[in-house]
Write a protein that holds these residues in place. Structure first.
Motif, mmCIF file in Angstrom:
data_model
loop_
_atom_site.group_PDB
_atom_site.id
_atom_site.type_symbol
_atom_site.label_atom_id
_atom_site.label_comp_id
_atom_site.label_asym_id
_atom_site.label_seq_id
_atom_site.Cartn_x
_atom_site.Cartn_y
_atom_site.Cartn_z
ATOM 1 N N SER A 107 -6.935 0.277 -36.533
ATOM 2 C CA SER A 107 -6.723 0.923 -37.833
ATOM 3 C C SER A 107 -7.085 -0.028 -38.970
ATOM 4 O O SER A 107 -7.271 -1.220 -38.769
ATOM 5 C CB SER A 107 -5.257 1.367 -37.959
ATOM 6 N N ILE A 108 -7.175 0.539 -40.158
ATOM 7 C CA ILE A 108 -7.430 -0.275 -41.356
ATOM 8 C C ILE A 108 -6.119 -0.958 -41.738
ATOM 9 O O ILE A 108 -5.114 -0.286 -41.992
ATOM 10 C CB ILE A 108 -7.925 0.608 -42.516
ATOM 11 N N PRO A 109 -6.066 -2.279 -41.778
ATOM 12 C CA PRO A 109 -4.813 -2.968 -42.108
ATOM 13 C C PRO A 109 -4.285 -2.563 -43.481
ATOM 14 O O PRO A 109 -5.010 -2.629 -44.476
ATOM 15 C CB PRO A 109 -5.208 -4.455 -42.084
ATOM 16 N N ARG A 110 -3.044 -2.130 -43.526
ATOM 17 C CA ARG A 110 -2.441 -1.750 -44.819
ATOM 18 C C ARG A 110 -2.305 -2.929 -45.754
ATOM 19 O O ARG A 110 -2.209 -2.767 -46.971
ATOM 20 C CB ARG A 110 -1.064 -1.118 -44.583
ATOM 21 N N GLU A 111 -2.324 -4.138 -45.188
ATOM 22 C CA GLU A 111 -2.219 -5.338 -46.035
ATOM 23 C C GLU A 111 -3.382 -5.430 -47.023
ATOM 24 O O GLU A 111 -3.258 -6.048 -48.079
ATOM 25 C CB GLU A 111 -2.194 -6.592 -45.151
ATOM 26 N N LEU A 112 -4.517 -4.805 -46.688
ATOM 27 C CA LEU A 112 -5.687 -4.882 -47.572
ATOM 28 C C LEU A 112 -5.476 -4.145 -48.889
ATOM 29 O O LEU A 112 -6.221 -4.360 -49.850
ATOM 30 C CB LEU A 112 -6.921 -4.319 -46.861
ATOM 31 N N THR A 113 -4.475 -3.300 -48.956
ATOM 32 C CA THR A 113 -4.218 -2.579 -50.210
ATOM 33 C C THR A 113 -3.738 -3.523 -51.311
ATOM 34 O O THR A 113 -3.719 -3.135 -52.483
ATOM 35 C CB THR A 113 -3.175 -1.470 -50.009
ATOM 36 N N ARG A 114 -3.382 -4.752 -50.941
ATOM 37 C CA ARG A 114 -2.932 -5.735 -51.946
ATOM 38 C C ARG A 114 -4.094 -6.473 -52.605
ATOM 39 O O ARG A 114 -3.872 -7.294 -53.505
ATOM 40 C CB ARG A 114 -1.979 -6.738 -51.292
ATOM 41 N N LEU A 115 -5.320 -6.205 -52.184
ATOM 42 C CA LEU A 115 -6.488 -6.893 -52.741
ATOM 43 C C LEU A 115 -6.883 -6.225 -54.056
ATOM 44 O O LEU A 115 -7.776 -5.378 -54.115
ATOM 45 C CB LEU A 115 -7.645 -6.863 -51.739
ATOM 46 N N SER A 116 -6.237 -6.633 -55.130
ATOM 47 C CA SER A 116 -6.387 -5.939 -56.411
ATOM 48 C C SER A 116 -7.781 -6.080 -57.025
ATOM 49 O O SER A 116 -8.172 -5.274 -57.871
ATOM 50 C CB SER A 116 -5.341 -6.463 -57.407
ATOM 51 N N ASN A 117 -8.548 -7.104 -56.623
ATOM 52 C CA ASN A 117 -9.885 -7.295 -57.176
ATOM 53 C C ASN A 117 -10.980 -6.595 -56.380
ATOM 54 O O ASN A 117 -12.154 -6.636 -56.760
ATOM 55 C CB ASN A 117 -10.208 -8.798 -57.257
ATOM 56 N N LEU A 118 -10.615 -5.946 -55.275
ATOM 57 C CA LEU A 118 -11.607 -5.337 -54.395
ATOM 58 C C LEU A 118 -12.248 -4.123 -55.073
ATOM 59 O O LEU A 118 -11.573 -3.177 -55.459
ATOM 60 C CB LEU A 118 -10.936 -4.924 -53.082
ATOM 61 N N LYS A 119 -13.573 -4.177 -55.231
ATOM 62 C CA LYS A 119 -14.329 -3.109 -55.894
ATOM 63 C C LYS A 119 -15.126 -2.257 -54.907
ATOM 64 O O LYS A 119 -15.326 -1.071 -55.144
ATOM 65 C CB LYS A 119 -15.282 -3.705 -56.938
ATOM 66 N N VAL A 120 -15.625 -2.895 -53.841
ATOM 67 C CA VAL A 120 -16.430 -2.186 -52.847
ATOM 68 C C VAL A 120 -15.865 -2.503 -51.469
ATOM 69 O O VAL A 120 -15.693 -3.674 -51.114
ATOM 70 C CB VAL A 120 -17.916 -2.596 -52.921
ATOM 71 N N PHE A 121 -15.570 -1.453 -50.714
ATOM 72 C CA PHE A 121 -15.050 -1.602 -49.351
ATOM 73 C C PHE A 121 -15.740 -0.557 -48.494
ATOM 74 O O PHE A 121 -15.678 0.638 -48.778
ATOM 75 C CB PHE A 121 -13.533 -1.385 -49.345
#
Length: 212
Positions: free
Chosen positions: A153-167
């Motif tokens: 699954s997509i790690p929910r921890e990645l939702t904390r990456l506030s600078n992420l523009k493209v995923f």
């Protein structure tokens, strides 16, 4: 009086070695990477471990302090795997390894690259899960992992990456639900297509990884 100039020369020589030690750790990390890779077109032939630092190597960019800040090996016809040594490139800002034939897992040590702005690993054959450690990449803006063989699954921890523009994780074998928190609220559905993902999770509910 003769010993004084000799001592002075020795002290100066030792001082001159100091930056060599600090930059060589990055050179050693890149040389370890090279040892893992097959390079049929010799794009890595300039990677000479006997040099003081790797800043003269092709496809490597350094800053004014001789720290490696960019690794450009996209579309280089290389194969092999990545190892934990990449986590030693503490100043790295751009990791470009797209469109190759790299296999194996994405090393969890990539989460140590605190200055990373862009990580492009798309169009390889990476497998296994997306490391949760990537959530430590607080400076990252671009994270493209599409067209691989990633599972889980997509790690929910990645939702904390506030600078992420493209995923982009399209064209893998991921399962579960798509996060909607943080920057994930802005990513288009095309970033997730051609997986086994069941769609966006409902806000306010505990996510359930269907099919994982």
């Amino acid at each position: 009086m003769a010993p004084l100039p000799l001592f002075s020369l020795l002290f100066t020589f030792l001082l001159s070695l100091t930056p060599t030690f600090s930059t060589n750790s990055e050179g050693n990390a890149l040389h370890a990477l090279r040892s893992r890779l097959s390079d049929p077109t010799n794009v890595l032939q300039s990677w000479d471990p006997t040099l003081v630092n790797p800043c003269t190597w092709f496809h490597v960019t350094c800053d004014s302090n001789n720290h490696v800040i960019r690794l450009d090996l996209g579309n280089s016809n290389i194969s092999g795997s990545l190892g934990s040594e990449l986590g030693e490139l503490k100043h790295l800002q751009y990791l470009e390894l797209y469109r190759n034939d790299i296999t194996g897992k994405i090393p969890k040590e990539l989460g140590n690259l605190k200055n990373l702005v862009s990580m492009d690993l798309y169009e390889n054959r990476f497998e296994g899960e997306i490391p949760k450690s990537l959530a430590k990449l607080k400076s990252i803006r671009f994270l493209r992992l599409n067209n691989n063989k990633l599972t889980g699954s997509i790690p929910r921890e990645l939702t904390r990456l506030s600078n992420l523009k493209v995923f982009d994780v399209s064209n893998n074998d991921l399962c579960g639900t798509i996060p909607v928190d943080g920057p994930f609220a802005t990513f288009p559905m095309e970033s997730f297509e051609h997986n086994r993902l069941s769609g966006p999770e409902l806000q306010g509910l505990v996510p359930y990884d269907f099919g994982c």
